[in-house]
Design an enzyme around this catalytic site. Structure first.
Site, PDB file in Angstrom:
ATOM      1  N   SER A   8      49.704  43.431  37.967  1.00 57.19           N
ATOM      2  CA  SER A   8      48.360  43.594  37.985  1.00 57.19           C
ATOM      3  C   SER A   8      47.783  42.115  38.456  1.00 57.19           C
ATOM      4  O   SER A   8      48.370  41.283  38.226  1.00 57.19           O
ATOM      5  CB  SER A   8      47.518  43.728  36.671  1.00 57.19           C
ATOM      6  OG  SER A   8      46.154  43.621  36.885  1.00 57.19           O
ATOM      7  N   TYR A  35      46.149  43.156  27.423  1.00 53.95           N
ATOM      8  CA  TYR A  35      46.445  43.524  28.840  1.00 53.95           C
ATOM      9  C   TYR A  35      46.948  42.294  29.682  1.00 53.95           C
ATOM     10  O   TYR A  35      48.061  42.526  30.432  1.00 53.95           O
ATOM     11  CB  TYR A  35      45.392  44.197  29.426  1.00 53.95           C
ATOM     12  CG  TYR A  35      45.700  44.834  30.792  1.00 53.95           C
ATOM     13  CD1 TYR A  35      46.338  46.159  30.897  1.00 53.95           C
ATOM     14  CD2 TYR A  35      45.512  44.357  31.923  1.00 53.95           C
ATOM     15  CE1 TYR A  35      46.695  47.000  32.142  1.00 53.95           C
ATOM     16  CE2 TYR A  35      45.690  44.874  33.239  1.00 53.95           C
ATOM     17  CZ  TYR A  35      46.249  46.275  33.245  1.00 53.95           C
ATOM     18  OH  TYR A  35      46.494  46.615  34.263  1.00 53.95           O
TER      19      TYR A  35
END
Length: 256
Positions: A139, A152
């Site tokens: 990401s 995350y």
């Protein structure tokens, strides 16, 4: 059909990004092993139209023993895993001081530890055949932070570090390891956020732009199919010397 004779395992592939990647690989000749908690029968039917074999295993990737069962299934039914796409992931948003410890553990288990376990189980046979492709779906949050996303962001930073180590350890072999770093992706989960804004009275275009405006200068979503095409490239001979890369596909997010 450049991937004919290859087997790809894509985790989290019953919908969204994983299914989009699986679709591109299947269209280019790969056999597919699906994994995830969604409607796998519909996904398998969709992929089978391309003519290859499609299997499914319901392993919970937060449990190392179930990951081992998944790879035993892959060996038994498909021979081996040639292409591993580590895509499965979850999210939880809360300030650090209020972040539930059990949610921290679950996000790290699925988003980072599962990548390690799948990779360590795939590597021996890839090395033995001197060919393999490991593609980690990281990401933009592997490089930058966002409020409320401690687990995350920590996991995705870890995925990029793990990608580099595996790339170095396989550098003189036919195995490569790289990561894709998407920004906002138009997945069913994101579409639900858009639909909720529309249901609250916001026009559709305004709802889409509101999600994009803060972070993604292109003001366009990345698509699962685009991530699939990049994965296909990383499986090609042209990408043989692409090793340890963190490939940003984020509409300019990290260019700011």
């Amino acid at each position: 059909m450049a991937l004919s004779g290859k087997t790809a395992l894509v985790t989290g592939s019953t919908s969204g990004i994983g299914l989009g990647i699986a679709e591109v690989l299947a269209r280019n000749g790969a056999d597919l092993i699906l994994n995830g908690f969604g409607d796998w029968q519909t996904a398998a039917e969709q992929l089978s139209r391309h003519g290859g074999r499609v299997g499914y295993h319901a392993a919970d990737l937060s449990a190392p023993a179930q990951i081992e069962d998944l790879f035993n299934y892959a060996r038994r039914e498909f021979g081996r895993v040639d292409i591993l796409v580590n895509n499965a992931g979850i999210q939880h948003v809360a300030p650090v001081e209020n972040f539930p410890t059990e949610r921290w553990d679950s996000v790290l288990a699925l988003n980072l530890s599962a990548v390690f376990h799948c990779t360590r189980l795939a590597l021996p046979e890839m090395r033995a055949h001197n060919w393999g492709r490991i593609v980690n779906i990281a990401s933009v949050h592997g490089s930058v932070g966002s409020l409320g996303k401690a687990a995350y962001v920590a996991a995705k930073h870890g995925v990029l570090g793990l990608t580099k180590v595996v790339a170095l350890e396989t550098a003189q072999s036919g195995v490569t390891c790289n990561a894709l770093c998407p920004g906002w992706v138009l997945t069913p989960l994101v579409q639900q956020q858009i639909d909720a804004r529309v249901a609250a009275g916001e026009p559709l275009d305004a709802a889409r732009m509101a999600l994009l405006a803060e972070k993604q200068p292109s003001q366009a979503f990345v698509t699962p199919q685009q991530l699939g095409e990049l994965t296909l490239f990383l499986c090609s001979q042209a990408a043989e010397q692409v090793r340890g890369a963190a490939w940003n596909i984020d509409g300019g997010w990290l260019a700011q």
